[in-house]
Write an enzyme that holds these catalytic residues in place. Structure first.
Site, PDB file in Angstrom:
ATOM      1  N   HIS A   1      -3.143   8.968  -5.513  1.00 32.83           N
ATOM      2  CA  HIS A   1      -3.503   9.464  -4.178  1.00 32.83           C
ATOM      3  C   HIS A   1      -2.761  10.769  -3.878  1.00 32.83           C
ATOM      4  O   HIS A   1      -2.177  10.944  -2.806  1.00 32.83           O
ATOM      5  CB  HIS A   1      -3.190   8.413  -3.106  1.00 32.83           C
ATOM      6  CG  HIS A   1      -4.079   8.528  -1.895  1.00 32.83           C
ATOM      7  ND1 HIS A   1      -4.558   7.446  -1.199  1.00 32.83           N
ATOM      8  CD2 HIS A   1      -4.584   9.618  -1.267  1.00 32.83           C
ATOM      9  CE1 HIS A   1      -5.304   7.842  -0.188  1.00 32.83           C
ATOM     10  NE2 HIS A   1      -5.340   9.169  -0.206  1.00 32.83           N
TER      11      HIS A   1
ATOM     12  N   ARG B   1     -12.256   7.471  -1.032  1.00 32.01           N
ATOM     13  CA  ARG B   1     -11.686   6.183  -0.645  1.00 32.01           C
ATOM     14  C   ARG B   1     -11.969   5.160  -1.747  1.00 32.01           C
ATOM     15  O   ARG B   1     -13.077   5.090  -2.283  1.00 32.01           O
ATOM     16  CB  ARG B   1     -12.274   5.688   0.690  1.00 32.01           C
ATOM     17  CG  ARG B   1     -11.749   6.462   1.895  1.00 32.01           C
ATOM     18  CD  ARG B   1     -10.272   6.198   2.122  1.00 32.01           C
ATOM     19  NE  ARG B   1      -9.694   6.986   3.199  1.00 32.01           N
ATOM     20  CZ  ARG B   1      -9.078   8.147   3.033  1.00 32.01           C
ATOM     21  NH1 ARG B   1      -8.988   8.689   1.830  1.00 32.01           N
ATOM     22  NH2 ARG B   1      -8.553   8.778   4.061  1.00 32.01           N
TER      23      ARG B   1
ATOM     24  N   GLU C   1      -3.608   0.062  -2.630  1.00 33.96           N
ATOM     25  CA  GLU C   1      -2.609   1.003  -3.129  1.00 33.96           C
ATOM     26  C   GLU C   1      -1.205   0.547  -2.745  1.00 33.96           C
ATOM     27  O   GLU C   1      -1.010   0.032  -1.645  1.00 33.96           O
ATOM     28  CB  GLU C   1      -2.894   2.400  -2.568  1.00 33.96           C
ATOM     29  CG  GLU C   1      -4.236   2.950  -3.019  1.00 33.96           C
ATOM     30  CD  GLU C   1      -4.524   4.355  -2.497  1.00 33.96           C
ATOM     31  OE1 GLU C   1      -3.658   4.930  -1.789  1.00 33.96           O
ATOM     32  OE2 GLU C   1      -5.603   4.886  -2.794  1.00 33.96           O
TER      33      GLU C   1
END
Length: 313
Positions: free
Chosen positions: A279, A231, A260
């Site tokens: 990601h 994270r 993000e």
């Protein structure tokens, strides 16, 4: 068992299709609502029997208070976009899908750690600017002498620690909750300060936010590298960018970020020896199918009035 009335609500997503979700809704006689955006998702919440949440929306207390649903299923491992404390207080079960892409994420972390410790970004940058081998420093430790610190020994962290150990590295680990015996345990502050490679595998909580702070980075060995596929909020990103620019850190491999997508002017974008991926560590030929299958299985349990596995609230 007859399902509760209402809809099966899927948050905004980027899946190629919702064939599994559609089949479940048809089988159990509920309507499937695929919200195209956050506003449509919020509007559909009060009528939902089960909510299936992607990372692209948040479920706050005020959202949960508007719901009368049987529960929430989070596509994936993380749940920091859901107020799980409020969900538990309000009696709304929240289930995650923790086992859909453990191998993928662990292998991504290992690949980043190996790449950075071998100074591959420095070599690539040297060629890009017309330099050659003299531009790459002699500061990469031997693999057999590499000190690897793994924070978080869940499904992914255990794989990463085991693989590093099997490659011959000196591995130490810390986990705030889980017990483990695969590698020696260490105090978290001592672990960070002694690691040539620091690999992060813990959820984002109030206790872990900026776990790798400016002070923690300053205590790390010169030339150390940080890998984060867990994270984004675990690392102080601005302090990290500063440490890369100063040369204190030898590299950073990040698949997750505090916000993000990563802002176009974010300092990490131009920081030297930063390997950034969007990601995407969880992706493979089989991971999407496994993720949707796992989420649908948990939604089925909720719709049938059963307790889902892997509850976090």
């Amino acid at each position: 068992m007859t399902p509760a009335p209402g809809t099966l609500l899927v948050a905004p997503h980027q899946f190629p299709d919702l064939a599994r979700e559609e089949a479940l809704a048809a089988e159990l006689g509920v309507d499937l609502v695929a919200a195209p955006d956050a506003a449509a998702f919020a509007a559909a919440l009060p009528e939902a029997a089960v909510v299936m949440v992607t990372p692209y929306v948040r479920l706050e207390r005020h959202d949960l208070e508007r719901m009368r649903c049987l529960g929430v299923v989070r596509y994936g491992i993380g749940y920091d976009n859901i107020d799980v404390a409020a969900a538990a207080e309000l009696g709304v079960p929240v289930s995650i899908v923790p086992d859909a892409s453990s191998e993928e994420v662990a292998s991504h972390a290992l690949a980043l750690g190996l790449m950075l410790s071998r100074r591959i970004p420095q070599g690539q940058a040297a060629i890009a600017r017309g330099a050659w081998a003299s531009a790459v420093p002699f500061d990469s430790p031997l693999l057999s002498r590499l000190r690897v610190g793994v924070i978080g020994m869940g499904r992914i962290g255990r794989r990463v620690a085991t693989w590093w150990r099997d490659l011959g590295a000196d591995v130490r680990a810390h986990d705030p909750v889980a017990a483990f015996d695969a590698v020696p345990a260490a105090d978290v502050d001592e672990l960070i300060a002694a690691s040539d490679v620091l690999s992060l595998h813990v959820p984002l909580t109030d206790a872990t936010r900026h776990l790798v702070s400016a002070d923690a980075i300053a205590r790390m060995p010169r030339g150390a590298v940080i890998v984060n596929v867990s994270r984004g909020g675990l690392v102080d990103e601005h302090a990290l960018a500063d440490a890369l620019r100063s040369g204190h850190l030898g590299g950073a491999g990040l698949d997750v970020f505090e916000h993000e997508p990563l802002a176009t002017d974010h300092p990490l974008r131009s920081a030297p020896n930063a390997v950034l991926t969007p990601h995407s560590a969880w992706k493979s030929r089989s991971s999407l199918d496994a993720l949707q299958a796992g989420a649908v299985a948990r939604a089925r349990r909720l719709l049938q009035g059963e307790d889902p596995p892997d509850r976090v609230a």
